[in-house]
Design a protein around this motif. Sequence first.
Motif: not given
Length: 624
Positions: A150, A468, A471
Amino acid sequence: PALNMDSTYSRNKLSKPSSTTKFHLYFLFIFLCAAFYFLGAYQQRLRFTSLSKTTTLTPLTCNLQTPKSTLDFQSHHNATTVKPITSSTTTSFPRCTANFTEYTPCEDPQRSLRYERDRLIFRERHCPLKGEEDLKCRVPPPYGYRNPFPWPASRDAAWYANVPHRELTVEKAVQNWIRYDGDRFFFPGGGTMFPNGADAYIDDIGKLINLKDGSIRTALDTGCGVASWGAYLASRNIITLSIAPRDTHEAQVQFALERGVPALIAVLASKRLPFPSRAFDISHCSRCLIPWAEHDGILLNEVDRVLRPGGYWILSGPPIFWKKHYKGWQRTKKDLNEEQNKIEKVAKSLCWNKLVEKDSIAIWQKPKNQLDCKSATNRPFCSAQDDPDKAWYTELQTCLSHVPVVSNEEETAGGIIENWPQRLESVPPRIQKGTIEGVTSETYSKDSELWKKRISHYKKVNNQLGTKRYRNLLDMNANLGGFASVLIKDPVWVMNVVPVQAKVNTLGAIYERGLIGIYHDWCEAMSTYPRTYDLIHADSLFSLYSGRCELEAIMLEMDRILRPEGAVIIRDDVDVLLKVKSIANALEWDSAIVDHEDGPLEREKLLFVVKKYWTAPAASVKTN
């Protein structure tokens, strides 16, 4: 016996009903129609509400051994290697063989050999000719694939299994680009011209131009390496689109994307880059080895087109500061001096002002307007018919692209753009000046409010959006960038695509908001590697492309660029969406149709998707 229509019987039985009876029949008919309609709508709402609630509150295991009305948006394949799914059905698209794990149809290294090497034309987009390649299978992830780290941990590390290439760890070992250790790669943040790290290098640039006041928001990095420059600018609220051709350095763009950095396979050669004019606040080249001065400066002329009035061009590395570095570059003083003089001459013909040259960094600035330029340059201006925003397979030119006319020397061509973050919500100058057909300040404001409502609805269905978990995001039909703008505070970046078939060209306004994007034709493959995006959004895309190309070809491309366990959100007319869902089933995506945010009576519906996890078989390690 047949009825005698003249008989008393027929007259009594077939006579017209009274007005009172007729009214009662009409009332009963209307009542029954309404009752059945609302009963059906109520049942549909119950079903869609059930889907939404179970999707949000009841995460499932990845093997999907659960009712198909529920979706699992969680990640399950970060820490351990999972065996590939081997089951398939006759109604699904087959899986490609393991040698297709890095298949990029329009950037194929073998096909590129057919084209000219002069000016790197062979490195440009060259898609398969019609009938040449009809690959209707699903591109496999390499064996052992794991979901990337992440953000921001991904900036510094990536799994080896995801990008199994160690060439750069040897070739760039002394330059601190990338390091391999155990089951992962590490990115120390170094570069050819910044061995002490990208942060220190950016600090040096920040001493020469202001990187802190929000005046610089959008950046272009040409010849980006593994995109460390862009990766470290992100913490300074500067979003960088990093570009490089495929295979100049093995998998450099793929590494950038694994790191969670915006990147695209692209090269400055004979065609315009897929960006509008006046897009970037800054363009950067750090020993990118691009022949800027050759062919009458045609490549630097393209940088001028995409630079915003008042924007900066940064060059570090050869030939800058050649008096100190010429021996290390293994070139003669005369050769390097001549190259720098040619670059200076081209920059002057573009009416750029050289601000500074310090150590290995030189910075030029594009003028705010062209009032004084016509008398100061011998470079011809493009014709009035030339559209500087046209950039899809458009040939490069040596003529200077026009910018909007101004009335005085102090005025900025195209209008003043607010500093970041104010520019995200302020009305873009292109809209203020009425240059985008059908888009006004009022419609822009309404669109912004609409997307706040839509994203709120999305997050109720997919509770991983905004976390997260995702992305790299793609908006396949971005319009004014409303989807990306609402997500700006989340740990994501969005590639906004304006299809070349769109009714109006809005990409310039998207850049004026401080966002990034490209032009693209979804009848062709995108210039990116497989498994680029964590989440893909498509608003009315399939209605736009209906009748233009096969919908299944678009969805196979979506499958190629979507990561395992990645998500898709498609909104479209219900009739179109039903066709799309049948293709989604053939792709073995887990999917559910969900109501429009305004309720079940809207024809537009939403399709939420999760791509299943599977990989190439273990034997592919040897094959590859």
